[in-house]
Design a protein around this motif. Structure first.
Motif, PDB file in Angstrom:
ATOM      1  N   ASP A   1      35.256  64.524  11.381  1.00 28.24           N
ATOM      2  CA  ASP A   1      35.050  65.618  10.808  1.00 28.24           C
ATOM      3  C   ASP A   1      34.594  65.084   9.889  1.00 28.24           C
ATOM      4  O   ASP A   1      33.754  66.304   8.974  1.00 28.24           O
ATOM      5  CB  ASP A   1      34.768  66.655  11.383  1.00 28.24           C
ATOM      6  N   GLN A   2      34.857  63.496   9.667  1.00 30.93           N
ATOM      7  CA  GLN A   2      34.584  63.531   7.804  1.00 30.93           C
ATOM      8  C   GLN A   2      33.299  63.250   7.754  1.00 30.93           C
ATOM      9  O   GLN A   2      32.551  62.702   7.920  1.00 30.93           O
ATOM     10  CB  GLN A   2      35.099  62.422   7.888  1.00 30.93           C
ATOM     11  N   ARG A   3      32.530  64.231   6.700  1.00 23.40           N
ATOM     12  CA  ARG A   3      31.190  63.349   6.188  1.00 23.40           C
ATOM     13  C   ARG A   3      30.531  62.659   5.266  1.00 23.40           C
ATOM     14  O   ARG A   3      31.617  62.041   4.345  1.00 23.40           O
ATOM     15  CB  ARG A   3      30.229  65.114   5.724  1.00 23.40           C
ATOM     16  N   LEU A   4      29.367  61.504   5.620  1.00 18.75           N
ATOM     17  CA  LEU A   4      29.737  60.038   5.305  1.00 18.75           C
ATOM     18  C   LEU A   4      27.833  60.416   4.487  1.00 18.75           C
ATOM     19  O   LEU A   4      27.589  60.235   4.831  1.00 18.75           O
ATOM     20  CB  LEU A   4      29.571  58.630   5.957  1.00 18.75           C
ATOM     21  N   ALA A   5      28.486  59.629   3.358  1.00 18.89           N
ATOM     22  CA  ALA A   5      26.630  59.611   2.787  1.00 18.89           C
ATOM     23  C   ALA A   5      26.176  58.051   2.841  1.00 18.89           C
ATOM     24  O   ALA A   5      26.083  57.571   2.665  1.00 18.89           O
ATOM     25  CB  ALA A   5      27.315  59.486   1.124  1.00 18.89           C
ATOM     26  N   VAL A   6      25.770  58.392   3.944  1.00 20.63           N
ATOM     27  CA  VAL A   6      24.550  57.423   4.831  1.00 20.63           C
ATOM     28  C   VAL A   6      23.593  57.613   4.147  1.00 20.63           C
ATOM     29  O   VAL A   6      23.281  58.515   4.374  1.00 20.63           O
ATOM     30  CB  VAL A   6      25.086  57.055   6.503  1.00 20.63           C
ATOM     31  N   PRO A   7      22.839  56.323   3.342  1.00 20.15           N
ATOM     32  CA  PRO A   7      21.791  56.750   3.182  1.00 20.15           C
ATOM     33  C   PRO A   7      20.193  56.686   4.472  1.00 20.15           C
ATOM     34  O   PRO A   7      21.338  55.845   5.527  1.00 20.15           O
ATOM     35  CB  PRO A   7      20.916  55.349   2.353  1.00 20.15           C
ATOM     36  N   ILE A   8      19.080  57.525   4.223  1.00 21.97           N
ATOM     37  CA  ILE A   8      18.622  57.354   5.340  1.00 21.97           C
ATOM     38  C   ILE A   8      17.175  56.640   4.155  1.00 21.97           C
ATOM     39  O   ILE A   8      17.024  56.166   3.467  1.00 21.97           O
ATOM     40  CB  ILE A   8      17.798  58.675   5.540  1.00 21.97           C
ATOM     41  N   THR A   9      16.721  56.250   5.802  1.00 21.77           N
ATOM     42  CA  THR A   9      15.316  54.867   5.322  1.00 21.77           C
ATOM     43  C   THR A   9      13.965  55.981   5.416  1.00 21.77           C
ATOM     44  O   THR A   9      12.906  54.917   4.767  1.00 21.77           O
ATOM     45  CB  THR A   9      15.273  53.599   5.677  1.00 21.77           C
ATOM     46  N   LEU A  10      13.424  56.857   6.045  1.00 22.14           N
ATOM     47  CA  LEU A  10      12.913  57.188   6.383  1.00 22.14           C
ATOM     48  C   LEU A  10      12.468  59.054   7.151  1.00 22.14           C
ATOM     49  O   LEU A  10      14.136  59.135   7.344  1.00 22.14           O
ATOM     50  CB  LEU A  10      11.753  57.077   7.329  1.00 22.14           C
ATOM     51  N   ALA A  11      11.769  59.535   6.290  1.00 20.25           N
ATOM     52  CA  ALA A  11      12.601  61.215   6.669  1.00 20.25           C
ATOM     53  C   ALA A  11      10.771  61.563   7.206  1.00 20.25           C
ATOM     54  O   ALA A  11      10.268  61.390   5.985  1.00 20.25           O
ATOM     55  CB  ALA A  11      13.205  62.303   6.039  1.00 20.25           C
TER      56      ALA A  11
END
Length: 174
Positions: A151-161
């Motif tokens: 359940d580790q939260r990772l700061a993976v970037p988003i490129t579009l929302a």
């Protein structure tokens, strides 16, 4: 049936928007932020994404209030979203949820429509839809998380929302 709409888009490729820093709230989710610029694909004729709402001063992207849509009417809300995450092999799961009052400024935090999915190869492309009654004065938001093992939260970037609200204002009553 009359429908009031708000459609927001944020894209890393648009000059001046910068990368959206992923930071997790106490619930383990990131409130996705959207610029107040109404050009391009974003449209907000009812001013539901107004920088003057929800605080004493004007909000500025990417502060947390820039992740809110303030319904212009009471009615049946159809929320939809699209999120594209950068390719990353660490997450095992991606989640999203729609939340009434995600910053606790009106009626209190109320999440609904939570969904999760496993990682696929390459970038992660996700779309979401949920429906519920919305009320004028209670904002809604889109929250996301990328999780690894344990359940580790990772700061993976988003490129579009993209985040959209369509309010059906003429709901029939018996």
């Amino acid at each position: 049936m009359p429908v009031a709409v708000c459609s927001l888009k944020w894209e890393l490729a648009v000059p001046g928007t910068g990368q959206q820093r992923i930071s997790y709230d106490s619930d383990g989710y990131h409130l996705v932020r959207f610029p107040y610029d109404r050009s391009g694909e974003s449209t907000d004729p009812w001013r539901m994404h107004d920088p003057g709402r929800g605080g004493e001063g004007a909000s500025a992207f990417p502060d947390p209030r820039s992740g809110l849509i303030w319904p212009s009417h009471n009615g049946w809300g159809v929320l939809s979203a699209m999120v594209i995450w950068e390719a990353d092999t660490r997450p095992t799961e991606y989640r999203a949820r729609f939340v009434r009052d995600p910053l606790g400024q009106a009626t209190g935090y109320d999440s609904t429509g939570t969904t999760d999915s496993a990682r696929t190869g390459g970038r992660q492309f996700r779309t979401y839809t949920w429906q519920f009654f919305v009320k004028k004065g209670t904002p809604v938001g889109l929250k996301v998380t990328a999780r690894g093992t344990g359940d580790q939260r990772l700061a993976v970037p988003i490129t579009l929302a993209e985040f959209k609200l369509a309010i059906h204002t003429d709901v029939l009553l018996p």
